[in-house]
Design a protein around this motif. Sequence first.
Motif, PDB file in Angstrom:
ATOM      1  N   LEU A 101      -8.156  90.085 -47.650  1.00  0.00           N
ATOM      2  CA  LEU A 101      -8.240  89.653 -46.264  1.00  0.00           C
ATOM      3  C   LEU A 101      -8.375  88.130 -46.189  1.00  0.00           C
ATOM      4  O   LEU A 101      -7.668  87.470 -45.415  1.00  0.00           O
ATOM      5  N   ALA A 102      -9.263  87.597 -47.014  1.00  0.00           N
ATOM      6  CA  ALA A 102      -9.484  86.141 -47.006  1.00  0.00           C
ATOM      7  C   ALA A 102      -8.214  85.402 -47.378  1.00  0.00           C
ATOM      8  O   ALA A 102      -7.909  84.337 -46.814  1.00  0.00           O
ATOM      9  N   ALA A 103      -7.444  85.980 -48.323  1.00  0.00           N
ATOM     10  CA  ALA A 103      -6.222  85.311 -48.757  1.00  0.00           C
ATOM     11  C   ALA A 103      -5.180  85.257 -47.648  1.00  0.00           C
ATOM     12  O   ALA A 103      -4.331  84.365 -47.614  1.00  0.00           O
ATOM     13  N   LYS A 104      -5.268  86.219 -46.713  1.00  0.00           N
ATOM     14  CA  LYS A 104      -4.265  86.253 -45.627  1.00  0.00           C
ATOM     15  C   LYS A 104      -4.630  85.332 -44.480  1.00  0.00           C
ATOM     16  O   LYS A 104      -3.823  85.065 -43.614  1.00  0.00           O
ATOM     17  N   GLN A 105      -5.907  84.902 -44.428  1.00  0.00           N
ATOM     18  CA  GLN A 105      -6.349  84.097 -43.288  1.00  0.00           C
ATOM     19  C   GLN A 105      -5.985  82.626 -43.437  1.00  0.00           C
ATOM     20  O   GLN A 105      -5.827  82.118 -44.498  1.00  0.00           O
TER      21      GLN A 105
END
Length: 372
Positions: free
Chosen positions: A368-372
């Motif tokens: 999730l963090a990588a997509k933000q």
Amino acid sequence: MLHKLYGKTGINASAIGFGAMRFLDQDNTEQCASLVKYAYDKGITYFDTAPGYGKSEELLGVAFKTMLKERAQRPFTVSSKTFGSDPSSVRRDLETSLTRMGLEYLDFYHMWCILTPEAYAERKRNGALKEFEKLKDEGLIRHICVSSHMTGGDIGTLLEDYPFEGVLLGYSAMNFAYREAALDAAAKAGLGVVAMNPLGGGLIPREPERFDFVRTRPDETVVEGALRFILNDPRITVALVGFSDTHQVDEAVRAAEGFQPLSKEQTGKIRSGLQAAFNELCTGCQYCDQCPQGIPIPRYLDAYNHLLLGDGPQGMINRLKWHWGISLEDNTLDRCNRCGLCETACTQKLPIPDRLATIRDEIAKARLAAKQ
Ligand code: SF4
Ligand code: SF4
């Protein structure tokens, strides 16, 4: 410096090798090149790099400019690697490495980072190994080697399949249980063995109290103790240390120069110290590796060790990604139905399904963090 014969090659390698993947500041060419030269002057003659270690090959090339003038009197050897899975990429990678380092040939060229038996079979099928043989015939490489993060049994099978001359594998006081079978297979075949990450990827020096059990003498540091545990193993030729500064070089050289063979009792103490000091850790014995859902449990539990040892969630995820080839997109852990078979089989009685659930949650957060 302690030296050991590298398999059947006739090369007398320094028992401590220079792993060129941990330079402090790769933009500081002069500092990095002088660290390489410093190690050479201290007696280290095995230098290992790879095209994927940032500017490592170029930095070695700068140091080699001076070192090559002394090579006839003070021989040294160079190792690099290729991910190439077909003849043209193997050749292209080698030519690039040679150009970057200003060398006419490589002493050791590795089929790099074999993560699964299938990946090895595919590279072989595509003709990668045949190209290695051609490069050797042309004098561009001297010895055909392999590097792998697979478990010991799978590496053993691979070594039986092809007459490699050397193998590069992760081995330390922390994870030796994973690789015993590979070392036995390499010794049986008379191969050179280079142990990468002998300091557990930096964990051992960072946690001296936890790893105090590797010290067998009052006058040695935990790093010296961990390296001597590796140096003591007759199956291992070179302990490859990723150096960042001269202090680390000095400590490793001291470990080799002050080395005295360890008794069976002392190595037994280190091995059992691992059990006693880390009864919460996975020891890599693989008794649980029979998941009906096909989950490679020991790999995940090895990564979880890094969480327990203070490397944080990112350290655990890095371990999965770079050591075991398990990416953030991998959904394997969704298959766990908590049947409990693994927990029953575990020699450490570890709460495996709970740990797998934690890993799955951390992977989801990182994704999730990588997509933000
Ligand atoms: S609990 Fe999960 S990981 Fe363990 S054996 Fe069952 S399905 Fe596999
Ligand atoms: S049985 Fe337990 S200690 Fe052994 S590899 Fe599996 S999880 Fe690790």
